[in-house]
Design a protein around this motif. Sequence first.
Motif, PDB file in Angstrom:
ATOM      1  N   ASN A  35       0.826  -1.209   0.000  1.00  0.00           N
ATOM      2  CA  ASN A  35       0.000   0.000   0.000  1.00  0.00           C
ATOM      3  C   ASN A  35       0.856   1.253   0.000  1.00  0.00           C
ATOM      4  O   ASN A  35       1.888   1.301   0.659  1.00  0.00           O
ATOM      5  CB  ASN A  35      -0.866   0.032   1.264  1.00  0.00           C
ATOM      6  CG  ASN A  35      -1.947  -1.021   1.257  1.00  0.00           C
ATOM      7  OD1 ASN A  35      -2.000  -1.848   0.352  1.00  0.00           O
ATOM      8  ND2 ASN A  35      -2.800  -0.999   2.250  1.00  0.00           N
ATOM      9  N   PRO A  36       0.390   2.273  -0.714  1.00  0.00           N
ATOM     10  CA  PRO A  36       1.016   3.587  -0.520  1.00  0.00           C
ATOM     11  C   PRO A  36       0.778   4.043   0.915  1.00  0.00           C
ATOM     12  O   PRO A  36      -0.157   3.571   1.575  1.00  0.00           O
ATOM     13  CB  PRO A  36       0.278   4.486  -1.515  1.00  0.00           C
ATOM     14  CG  PRO A  36      -0.901   3.730  -1.996  1.00  0.00           C
ATOM     15  CD  PRO A  36      -0.715   2.290  -1.669  1.00  0.00           C
ATOM     16  N   PHE A  41      -2.185  10.596   0.787  1.00  0.00           N
ATOM     17  CA  PHE A  41      -3.383  11.000   0.038  1.00  0.00           C
ATOM     18  C   PHE A  41      -3.843  12.400   0.456  1.00  0.00           C
ATOM     19  O   PHE A  41      -3.909  12.707   1.643  1.00  0.00           O
ATOM     20  CB  PHE A  41      -4.520  10.002   0.259  1.00  0.00           C
ATOM     21  CG  PHE A  41      -4.173   8.573  -0.112  1.00  0.00           C
ATOM     22  CD1 PHE A  41      -3.361   8.293  -1.201  1.00  0.00           C
ATOM     23  CD2 PHE A  41      -4.661   7.508   0.633  1.00  0.00           C
ATOM     24  CE1 PHE A  41      -3.040   6.976  -1.544  1.00  0.00           C
ATOM     25  CE2 PHE A  41      -4.351   6.188   0.298  1.00  0.00           C
ATOM     26  CZ  PHE A  41      -3.539   5.928  -0.787  1.00  0.00           C
ATOM     27  N   SER A  98      -9.534   0.946 -14.717  1.00  0.00           N
ATOM     28  CA  SER A  98      -9.866   0.799 -13.293  1.00  0.00           C
ATOM     29  C   SER A  98      -8.629   0.314 -12.557  1.00  0.00           C
ATOM     30  O   SER A  98      -8.501  -0.859 -12.201  1.00  0.00           O
ATOM     31  CB  SER A  98     -11.049  -0.149 -13.145  1.00  0.00           C
ATOM     32  OG  SER A  98     -12.165   0.369 -13.866  1.00  0.00           O
ATOM     33  N   SER A 235      -2.835   5.448  -8.290  1.00  0.00           N
ATOM     34  CA  SER A 235      -2.934   4.792  -6.976  1.00  0.00           C
ATOM     35  C   SER A 235      -1.866   5.255  -6.003  1.00  0.00           C
ATOM     36  O   SER A 235      -2.112   5.324  -4.800  1.00  0.00           O
ATOM     37  CB  SER A 235      -2.817   3.273  -7.133  1.00  0.00           C
ATOM     38  OG  SER A 235      -3.937   2.767  -7.802  1.00  0.00           O
ATOM     39  N   LYS A 236      -0.674   5.518  -6.506  1.00  0.00           N
ATOM     40  CA  LYS A 236       0.419   5.849  -5.590  1.00  0.00           C
ATOM     41  C   LYS A 236       0.569   7.347  -5.385  1.00  0.00           C
ATOM     42  O   LYS A 236       1.431   7.785  -4.614  1.00  0.00           O
ATOM     43  CB  LYS A 236       1.736   5.243  -6.094  1.00  0.00           C
ATOM     44  CG  LYS A 236       1.931   3.785  -5.701  1.00  0.00           C
ATOM     45  CD  LYS A 236       1.121   2.842  -6.549  1.00  0.00           C
ATOM     46  CE  LYS A 236       1.115   1.424  -5.999  1.00  0.00           C
ATOM     47  NZ  LYS A 236       0.264   0.534  -6.820  1.00  0.00           N
ATOM     48  N   SER A 239      -4.881   8.247  -4.731  1.00  0.00           N
ATOM     49  CA  SER A 239      -5.625   7.292  -3.909  1.00  0.00           C
ATOM     50  C   SER A 239      -5.605   5.943  -4.610  1.00  0.00           C
ATOM     51  O   SER A 239      -5.862   5.857  -5.815  1.00  0.00           O
ATOM     52  CB  SER A 239      -7.073   7.764  -3.729  1.00  0.00           C
ATOM     53  OG  SER A 239      -7.956   6.667  -3.561  1.00  0.00           O
ATOM     54  N   ALA A 240      -5.320   4.896  -3.851  1.00  0.00           N
ATOM     55  CA  ALA A 240      -5.326   3.548  -4.420  1.00  0.00           C
ATOM     56  C   ALA A 240      -6.745   2.991  -4.480  1.00  0.00           C
ATOM     57  O   ALA A 240      -7.107   2.267  -5.394  1.00  0.00           O
ATOM     58  CB  ALA A 240      -4.434   2.626  -3.582  1.00  0.00           C
ATOM     59  N   GLY A 241      -7.561   3.372  -3.491  1.00  0.00           N
ATOM     60  CA  GLY A 241      -8.897   2.792  -3.369  1.00  0.00           C
ATOM     61  C   GLY A 241      -9.876   3.269  -4.418  1.00  0.00           C
ATOM     62  O   GLY A 241     -10.914   2.644  -4.636  1.00  0.00           O
ATOM     63  N   MET A 242      -9.557   4.388  -5.096  1.00  0.00           N
ATOM     64  CA  MET A 242     -10.498   4.889  -6.115  1.00  0.00           C
ATOM     65  C   MET A 242     -10.388   4.091  -7.404  1.00  0.00           C
ATOM     66  O   MET A 242     -11.283   4.106  -8.209  1.00  0.00           O
ATOM     67  CB  MET A 242     -10.261   6.376  -6.373  1.00  0.00           C
ATOM     68  CG  MET A 242      -8.938   6.698  -7.043  1.00  0.00           C
ATOM     69  SD  MET A 242      -8.748   8.494  -7.267  1.00  0.00           S
ATOM     70  CE  MET A 242      -7.118   8.520  -8.053  1.00  0.00           C
ATOM     71  N   ARG A 243      -9.254   3.396  -7.639  1.00  0.00           N
ATOM     72  CA  ARG A 243      -9.059   2.558  -8.815  1.00  0.00           C
ATOM     73  C   ARG A 243      -9.110   3.370 -10.116  1.00  0.00           C
ATOM     74  O   ARG A 243     -10.008   3.185 -10.949  1.00  0.00           O
ATOM     75  CB  ARG A 243     -10.071   1.394  -8.879  1.00  0.00           C
ATOM     76  CG  ARG A 243     -10.286   0.597  -7.597  1.00  0.00           C
ATOM     77  CD  ARG A 243      -9.055   0.007  -6.967  1.00  0.00           C
ATOM     78  NE  ARG A 243      -8.319  -0.865  -7.853  1.00  0.00           N
ATOM     79  CZ  ARG A 243      -7.020  -0.712  -8.127  1.00  0.00           C
ATOM     80  NH1 ARG A 243      -6.299   0.266  -7.579  1.00  0.00           N
ATOM     81  NH2 ARG A 243      -6.417  -1.533  -8.914  1.00  0.00           N
ATOM     82  N   PHE A 272     -14.609   9.683  -9.799  1.00  0.00           N
ATOM     83  CA  PHE A 272     -13.197   9.830  -9.438  1.00  0.00           C
ATOM     84  C   PHE A 272     -12.317  10.177 -10.644  1.00  0.00           C
ATOM     85  O   PHE A 272     -11.243  10.743 -10.482  1.00  0.00           O
ATOM     86  CB  PHE A 272     -12.696   8.603  -8.676  1.00  0.00           C
ATOM     87  CG  PHE A 272     -12.959   8.703  -7.200  1.00  0.00           C
ATOM     88  CD1 PHE A 272     -12.034   9.295  -6.355  1.00  0.00           C
ATOM     89  CD2 PHE A 272     -14.162   8.253  -6.666  1.00  0.00           C
ATOM     90  CE1 PHE A 272     -12.290   9.428  -4.999  1.00  0.00           C
ATOM     91  CE2 PHE A 272     -14.430   8.375  -5.302  1.00  0.00           C
ATOM     92  CZ  PHE A 272     -13.490   8.970  -4.466  1.00  0.00           C
TER      93      PHE A 272
ATOM     94  N   LEU B  62     -10.006   5.631   0.763  1.00  0.00           N
ATOM     95  CA  LEU B  62      -9.056   5.954  -0.311  1.00  0.00           C
ATOM     96  C   LEU B  62      -7.908   4.963  -0.425  1.00  0.00           C
ATOM     97  O   LEU B  62      -7.151   4.990  -1.393  1.00  0.00           O
ATOM     98  CB  LEU B  62      -8.504   7.380  -0.124  1.00  0.00           C
ATOM     99  CG  LEU B  62      -9.529   8.524  -0.219  1.00  0.00           C
ATOM    100  CD1 LEU B  62      -8.810   9.866  -0.089  1.00  0.00           C
ATOM    101  CD2 LEU B  62     -10.330   8.492  -1.511  1.00  0.00           C
ATOM    102  N   GLN B  63      -7.769   4.092   0.545  1.00  0.00           N
ATOM    103  CA  GLN B  63      -6.672   3.112   0.531  1.00  0.00           C
ATOM    104  C   GLN B  63      -7.135   1.826  -0.182  1.00  0.00           C
ATOM    105  O   GLN B  63      -8.327   1.615  -0.372  1.00  0.00           O
ATOM    106  CB  GLN B  63      -6.244   2.808   1.974  1.00  0.00           C
ATOM    107  CG  GLN B  63      -5.022   1.928   2.160  1.00  0.00           C
ATOM    108  CD  GLN B  63      -3.746   2.419   1.495  1.00  0.00           C
ATOM    109  OE1 GLN B  63      -3.590   2.268   0.270  1.00  0.00           O
ATOM    110  NE2 GLN B  63      -2.835   3.010   2.273  1.00  0.00           N
TER     111      GLN B  63
END
Lengths: 393, 393
Positions: A35-36, A41, A98, A235-236, A239-243, A272, B62-63
């Motif tokens: 994970n970043p 973020f 994505s 992602s890095k 945000s990684a979770g937004m894809r 996003f 966001l992760q």
Amino acid sequence: MYIFSDKVKDMKPSAIREIFKSMNDPDMISLAAGNPSAESFPYDKMASISQEIFEQTPVLALQYSITEGYPKLISHVTNRLKNKFNIDTENDEIIITSGGQQGIDLSAKVLCNEGDTVICEKPSFIGALNAFRSYNTKLVGINIDSDGINIEELEDALKTTPNVKLIYVIPTFQNPTGICMSLDKRKKVLELAEKYNVMILEDNPYGELRFDGEDISTIKSFDKSGRVIYCSTFSKILSAGMRVGYVCGPKEIIQKIVVVKQVNDVHTNIFFQILCSRFMNEYDIDQHIIGIKQIYRRKCGLMLSELDKHLSDMLDYTRPQGGLFLWATAKNGESGIEIAKRAAENKVAVVPGNTFLTNVNEFCPSFRLNYSTPSDEQIIRGIERLEKTLRTK
Amino acid sequence: MYIFSDKVKDMKPSAIREIFKSMNDPDMISLAAGNPSAESFPYDKMASISQEIFEQTPVLALQYSITEGYPKLISHVTNRLKNKFNIDTENDEIIITSGGQQGIDLSAKVLCNEGDTVICEKPSFIGALNAFRSYNTKLVGINIDSDGINIEELEDALKTTPNVKLIYVIPTFQNPTGICMSLDKRKKVLELAEKYNVMILEDNPYGELRFDGEDISTIKSFDKSGRVIYCSTFSKILSAGMRVGYVCGPKEIIQKIVVVKQVNDVHTNIFFQILCSRFMNEYDIDQHIIGIKQIYRRKCGLMLSELDKHLSDMLDYTRPQGGLFLWATAKNGESGIEIAKRAAENKVAVVPGNTFLTNVNEFCPSFRLNYSTPSDEQIIRGIERLEKTLRTK
């Protein structure tokens, strides 16, 4: 009871993921993540843009959209690829995906028949290896030297392996090793791809994260003949979770990826996509990235100094100039699996190196360490626990 | 110049999409879309939840997250499937997908080898047909009667076709016809799947949108033997652009879908997974859906009354009790392609019926009409233009 397709029947969940599942123990320190840093973020800016979107373009942000991606975001990516990565080939197009992962998956889907071969670095990113496996391709791993993929081995594989469709490389801050491929080798990989008529999939998720040394040009930036498909991601950096990621490649290939993305997920979350675009419009993303690099420079430096202090006699390890990972190898040749198991008993998680090989049953005396996710305190205590692991047997 | 994989080399962008592209003319009225009404999304509530997420769980949102989906959203979906759709089989699991489309795509990927057959309704949803095509499967279309798929034809196909892996059906407010499969036929389809040992993929994106008549139980609700994979989505009730859907199916199958989703996009946008979950927590989603149904009842009624007024002598058409579409057939047997072309000249867009067939070159005197996207005014003028089209030749 169920009969699965040949391409997926032997696939298992990622070993890293399984390690995470066994990590319910709150005392476990994880140096195993990818994970970043959660510090990286820009929450407040994203919250404020999010409100603007609901106020100004709510329908656009919540209704179906086009498969290619949000045009304004594509413009921003185009400009950034040009200005920052020297990628500017007039026959290329961009599709928003994505995450970077989808770019890898769909590139393999459009190019590879079952039984075709994908050449990868050895070790390489498990998410890509498994994406290739999910189309029932054969994988051939090429060893990495300290300056990147071994060119002789690569040419040998290209010469002797039938139906190679793709050379998959992460030239910059490679996952899992943190190694950068030299400029010279980047040029040679492209030459070999041209000579043997195969495509290159250049994966560059960490290219923005150089905290030391000088940038090395992307392979894509030399690509005059439409040989390189280039994948990257937000992602890095946001945000990684937004894809949200993207692929830049020859028009004909991107148009085929559009067709398969349309039946895969129609389009990437448009809210996003707009958010990324507005962020690049309203804020200075370079300034934001400088902040991220400071975090990683500190964390990587801390992990290296702890390793130097405690384990330099027992481990060889890479000294990355960017990215999220470093790669450690036991000087005594102990297996990475054994080390990871014993480390878990001492409540520190690392990823055994064989996980990243095309043949996971091959012996590998290495393991991957991540410095982006743990806190400074966790890095210090994690390396202490690793020392305890390695010194007691 | 590029050589694509066998599975994708003949794939073209969706015909519907191409129609849209040619529709830059601002005077064109589109009855060709498949979008939910822009009036149907709860913008203000989503904006307010969005702010709460940034305030309360920014890192979570966001992760990176887990592939299976946000556990609280899975709980909400589980409860809704149980309470509203009578789906409650203890051997099932749920995975959150990037829209319903990804559920269809990945179900096909885990079950079908190249050359296997998928049985579909004829006509059927083009996004699903193209997803199946993208794995190089063979498609067999089974005609639909006014109460759903023709059971004799279906059994005949199951008896005579080798390697059938999947029966793909949209039993409720089928796209493109708007037809509902009768309860009796739903049970028979399940019996046939058991008898011939194939899986059913039940796609139910419109099941929440019944504005008339009585609900009919899902096929999944009768499934005692783990035969049915059930896909649905939040696209038609909260937002299409966020790309959040789900698959409910036998554990073993869902676990395999998790593995391929992991290499496809890692996980679905987690921010909007949390948003959906919070929406169902904080607001009355049934009340919200009642509002959507009112919109569609009005729009569908308006389109039907305009058709009754202007075109009942020239067209046969379905009278849907829910969903987004109706299906019109020229009494004089004119081809749907010709009608769509001539309609476009009169500035109204409809989708020719052959688009929805497994063999798009087959003759089809029908076309699809959508009432969810156009305004009331556009519906009225659109049907007028359609009348002009059909009466002048």
